[in-house]
Design a protein around this motif. Structure first.
Motif, mmCIF file in Angstrom:
data_model
loop_
_atom_site.group_PDB
_atom_site.id
_atom_site.type_symbol
_atom_site.label_atom_id
_atom_site.label_comp_id
_atom_site.label_asym_id
_atom_site.label_seq_id
_atom_site.Cartn_x
_atom_site.Cartn_y
_atom_site.Cartn_z
ATOM 1 N N GLN A 2 78.905 -11.987 -102.044
ATOM 2 C CA GLN A 2 77.515 -12.344 -102.276
ATOM 3 C C GLN A 2 76.838 -12.527 -100.927
ATOM 4 O O GLN A 2 77.400 -13.128 -100.015
ATOM 5 C CB GLN A 2 77.426 -13.640 -103.081
ATOM 6 N N THR A 3 75.668 -11.965 -100.778
ATOM 7 C CA THR A 3 74.977 -12.039 -99.494
ATOM 8 C C THR A 3 73.749 -12.920 -99.591
ATOM 9 O O THR A 3 73.206 -13.149 -100.678
ATOM 10 C CB THR A 3 74.546 -10.637 -99.023
ATOM 11 N N GLU A 4 73.338 -13.407 -98.450
ATOM 12 C CA GLU A 4 72.106 -14.178 -98.347
ATOM 13 C C GLU A 4 71.311 -13.643 -97.174
ATOM 14 O O GLU A 4 71.868 -13.086 -96.239
ATOM 15 C CB GLU A 4 72.421 -15.665 -98.148
ATOM 16 N N ARG A 5 70.033 -13.812 -97.243
ATOM 17 C CA ARG A 5 69.148 -13.288 -96.216
ATOM 18 C C ARG A 5 68.985 -14.296 -95.084
ATOM 19 O O ARG A 5 68.832 -15.485 -95.304
ATOM 20 C CB ARG A 5 67.777 -12.973 -96.814
ATOM 21 N N VAL A 6 69.042 -13.774 -93.862
ATOM 22 C CA VAL A 6 68.769 -14.561 -92.665
ATOM 23 C C VAL A 6 67.647 -13.847 -91.937
ATOM 24 O O VAL A 6 67.712 -12.641 -91.712
ATOM 25 C CB VAL A 6 70.008 -14.651 -91.743
ATOM 26 N N THR A 7 66.636 -14.590 -91.553
ATOM 27 C CA THR A 7 65.496 -14.000 -90.857
ATOM 28 C C THR A 7 65.406 -14.618 -89.467
ATOM 29 O O THR A 7 65.582 -15.820 -89.309
ATOM 30 C CB THR A 7 64.186 -14.290 -91.619
ATOM 31 N N TYR A 8 65.192 -13.775 -88.479
ATOM 32 C CA TYR A 8 64.970 -14.284 -87.137
ATOM 33 C C TYR A 8 63.845 -13.478 -86.507
ATOM 34 O O TYR A 8 63.588 -12.340 -86.880
ATOM 35 C CB TYR A 8 66.247 -14.266 -86.288
#
Length: 95
Positions: A2-8
């Motif tokens: 399962q993936t999750e979003r990371v924003t930078y």
């Protein structure tokens, strides 16, 4: 997985460089960022001073073997020099 979003946030130049880097290796930007993050987190938690202490200890342990190797090389070079000097003297005597 399962993936999750990371924003930078990054500059346009950095984003373009990252995209080109990923493209040149046939990978996605996400894959490159995941690999870079995992590699970064896997780095030694030791500080520079601790790393230097370990390196110095390993070097001190290796020095006797290194010195013995140099001593053997010097002995071999001296023997070779003596042999060549004798051969040159024999050649001159034969002429």
């Amino acid at each position: 997985m399962q993936t999750e979003r990371v924003t930078y946030l990054t500059s346009a130049e950095q984003k373009a460089a990252l995209e080109e880097f990923a493209r040149s290796r046939g990978k996605s930007v996400g894959n490159v960022v995941r690999e870079a993050t995992m590699n970064y987190m896997a780095e030694s938690p030791l500080g520079d001073d601790e790393k230097m202490e370990i390196l110095v200890a390993e070097l001190n342990e290796a020095l006797p073997a290194i010195q013995a190797s140099f001593d053997r090389m010097v002995t071999t070079l001296e023997a070779t020099h003596t042999e060549l000097t004798e051969l040159r003297a024999q050649r001159r005597a034969a002429e």
